[in-house]
Write a protein that holds these residues in place. Structure first.
Motif, PDB file in Angstrom:
ATOM      1  N   THR A  60      -7.368  10.152  -1.443  1.00 27.96           N
ATOM      2  CA  THR A  60      -7.560   8.905  -0.708  1.00 27.96           C
ATOM      3  C   THR A  60      -6.196   8.249  -0.559  1.00 27.96           C
ATOM      4  N   VAL A  61      -5.822   7.998   0.681  1.00 27.13           N
ATOM      5  CA  VAL A  61      -4.515   7.430   0.979  1.00 27.13           C
ATOM      6  C   VAL A  61      -4.716   6.034   1.561  1.00 27.13           C
ATOM      7  N   GLY A  62      -3.958   5.087   1.026  1.00 19.07           N
ATOM      8  CA  GLY A  62      -3.998   3.721   1.534  1.00 19.07           C
ATOM      9  C   GLY A  62      -2.954   3.521   2.619  1.00 19.07           C
ATOM     10  N   PRO A  63      -3.015   2.399   3.313  1.00 21.59           N
ATOM     11  CA  PRO A  63      -2.052   2.133   4.385  1.00 21.59           C
ATOM     12  C   PRO A  63      -0.659   1.847   3.837  1.00 21.59           C
ATOM     13  N   ALA A  64       0.319   2.065   4.678  1.00 22.41           N
ATOM     14  CA  ALA A  64       1.698   1.719   4.322  1.00 22.41           C
ATOM     15  C   ALA A  64       1.895   0.221   4.544  1.00 22.41           C
ATOM     16  N   LYS A  65       2.799  -0.368   3.787  1.00 23.66           N
ATOM     17  CA  LYS A  65       3.053  -1.802   3.918  1.00 23.66           C
ATOM     18  C   LYS A  65       4.092  -2.030   5.023  1.00 23.66           C
ATOM     19  N   LEU A  66       3.593  -1.981   6.242  1.00 25.32           N
ATOM     20  CA  LEU A  66       4.423  -2.228   7.412  1.00 25.32           C
ATOM     21  C   LEU A  66       3.744  -3.293   8.268  1.00 25.32           C
ATOM     22  N   ASN A  67       4.528  -4.061   9.001  1.00 27.68           N
ATOM     23  CA  ASN A  67       3.957  -5.118   9.838  1.00 27.68           C
ATOM     24  C   ASN A  67       3.140  -4.551  10.991  1.00 27.68           C
ATOM     25  N   ASN A  68       3.591  -3.451  11.551  1.00 24.01           N
ATOM     26  CA  ASN A  68       2.890  -2.819  12.663  1.00 24.01           C
ATOM     27  C   ASN A  68       1.794  -1.917  12.105  1.00 24.01           C
ATOM     28  N   GLU A  71       2.070   1.826  13.060  1.00 26.23           N
ATOM     29  CA  GLU A  71       3.092   2.525  12.274  1.00 26.23           C
ATOM     30  C   GLU A  71       2.608   2.775  10.847  1.00 26.23           C
ATOM     31  N   ALA A  72       1.883   1.817  10.282  1.00 29.10           N
ATOM     32  CA  ALA A  72       1.336   1.988   8.934  1.00 29.10           C
ATOM     33  C   ALA A  72       0.355   3.162   8.905  1.00 29.10           C
ATOM     34  N   LEU A  73      -0.469   3.286   9.929  1.00 27.43           N
ATOM     35  CA  LEU A  73      -1.410   4.402  10.019  1.00 27.43           C
ATOM     36  C   LEU A  73      -0.669   5.729  10.155  1.00 27.43           C
ATOM     37  N   LEU A  74       0.373   5.767  10.991  1.00 27.41           N
ATOM     38  CA  LEU A  74       1.156   6.996  11.148  1.00 27.41           C
ATOM     39  C   LEU A  74       1.818   7.416   9.838  1.00 27.41           C
ATOM     40  N   HIS A  75       2.352   6.455   9.095  1.00 31.44           N
ATOM     41  CA  HIS A  75       2.951   6.768   7.792  1.00 31.44           C
ATOM     42  C   HIS A  75       1.907   7.374   6.856  1.00 31.44           C
ATOM     43  N   SER A  76       0.731   6.792   6.858  1.00 28.95           N
ATOM     44  CA  SER A  76      -0.336   7.305   5.986  1.00 28.95           C
ATOM     45  C   SER A  76      -0.743   8.707   6.391  1.00 28.95           C
ATOM     46  N   GLN A  77      -0.791   8.971   7.686  1.00 25.28           N
ATOM     47  CA  GLN A  77      -1.134  10.314   8.160  1.00 25.28           C
ATOM     48  C   GLN A  77      -0.082  11.334   7.727  1.00 25.28           C
ATOM     49  N   GLN A 101      -8.858  -0.132   2.533  1.00 25.89           N
ATOM     50  CA  GLN A 101      -9.293  -1.102   1.527  1.00 25.89           C
ATOM     51  C   GLN A 101      -8.572  -0.948   0.182  1.00 25.89           C
ATOM     52  N   ILE A 102      -7.969   0.220  -0.089  1.00 15.81           N
ATOM     53  CA  ILE A 102      -7.301   0.378  -1.386  1.00 15.81           C
ATOM     54  C   ILE A 102      -5.911  -0.247  -1.328  1.00 15.81           C
ATOM     55  N   THR A 103      -5.286  -0.326  -2.466  1.00 20.09           N
ATOM     56  CA  THR A 103      -3.967  -0.945  -2.581  1.00 20.09           C
ATOM     57  C   THR A 103      -2.976  -0.282  -1.624  1.00 20.09           C
ATOM     58  N   ILE A 104      -2.167  -1.090  -1.012  1.00 24.15           N
ATOM     59  CA  ILE A 104      -1.163  -0.617  -0.050  1.00 24.15           C
ATOM     60  C   ILE A 104      -0.215   0.368  -0.731  1.00 24.15           C
ATOM     61  N   ASP A 105       0.182   1.415   0.023  1.00 27.74           N
ATOM     62  CA  ASP A 105       1.142   2.434  -0.431  1.00 27.74           C
ATOM     63  C   ASP A 105       0.659   3.188  -1.670  1.00 27.74           C
ATOM     64  N   THR A 106      -0.626   3.478  -1.737  1.00 23.72           N
ATOM     65  CA  THR A 106      -1.219   4.165  -2.886  1.00 23.72           C
ATOM     66  C   THR A 106      -1.869   5.471  -2.463  1.00 23.72           C
ATOM     67  N   LEU A 107      -1.790   6.459  -3.346  1.00 28.62           N
ATOM     68  CA  LEU A 107      -2.500   7.733  -3.180  1.00 28.62           C
ATOM     69  C   LEU A 107      -3.340   7.945  -4.423  1.00 28.62           C
ATOM     70  N   LEU A 108      -4.626   8.208  -4.235  1.00 27.76           N
ATOM     71  CA  LEU A 108      -5.525   8.521  -5.340  1.00 27.76           C
ATOM     72  C   LEU A 108      -6.020   9.951  -5.177  1.00 27.76           C
ATOM     73  N   LEU A 109      -5.853  10.761  -6.194  1.00 25.30           N
ATOM     74  CA  LEU A 109      -6.435  12.107  -6.235  1.00 25.30           C
ATOM     75  C   LEU A 109      -7.537  12.070  -7.271  1.00 25.30           C
ATOM     76  N   ARG A 110      -8.738  12.499  -6.871  1.00 22.73           N
ATOM     77  CA  ARG A 110      -9.885  12.526  -7.779  1.00 22.73           C
ATOM     78  C   ARG A 110     -10.497  13.897  -7.783  1.00 22.73           C
TER      79      ARG A 110
END
Length: 112
Positions: A60-68, A71-77, A101-110
């Protein structure tokens, strides 16, 4: 005396059960502009994959902390592509999820 022994055994079993659950998840953090994995992140992911190589893993990947937001979605991809590439190299079944919905700039592996 017998109650004390039972209590110690029960606490030991509860401790073992809770420890195994917490090890089934790995949480990593990225810097805002980071799209590739650091050497330490790479090592931790490989170690997680080898520990749970026979399990289905969800990333599970959260969004990047970017204003746009685009761009945040592209970083996450791009981050998800890096994780997927590692999973393919190690033949790990992986489900990828994007979760704003998860914390910005976070990756969770479960491990499921």
């Amino acid at each position: 005396m017998i109650r004390t022994i039972y209590l110690i055994i029960l606490l030991g079993l509860v401790g073992c059960a809770s420890t195994s659950q917490s090890n089934k998840q790995l949480e990593l953090f990225f810097s805002s502009e980071q799209v590739t994995l650091t050497a330490e992140q790479h090592r931790k992911i490989i170690q997680f994959f080898s520990t749970f190589s026979y399990n289905q893993i969800t990333a599970t990947v959260g969004p990047a902390k970017l204003n746009n937001k685009f761009e945040a979605l592209l970083h996450s991809q791009k981050r998800m592509q890096n994780i997927e590439k590692l999973a393919q190299e190690h033949q790990i079944p992986l489900t990828l999820e994007y979760s704003p919905q998860i914390t910005i700039d976070t990756l969770l592996l479960r491990s499921n």
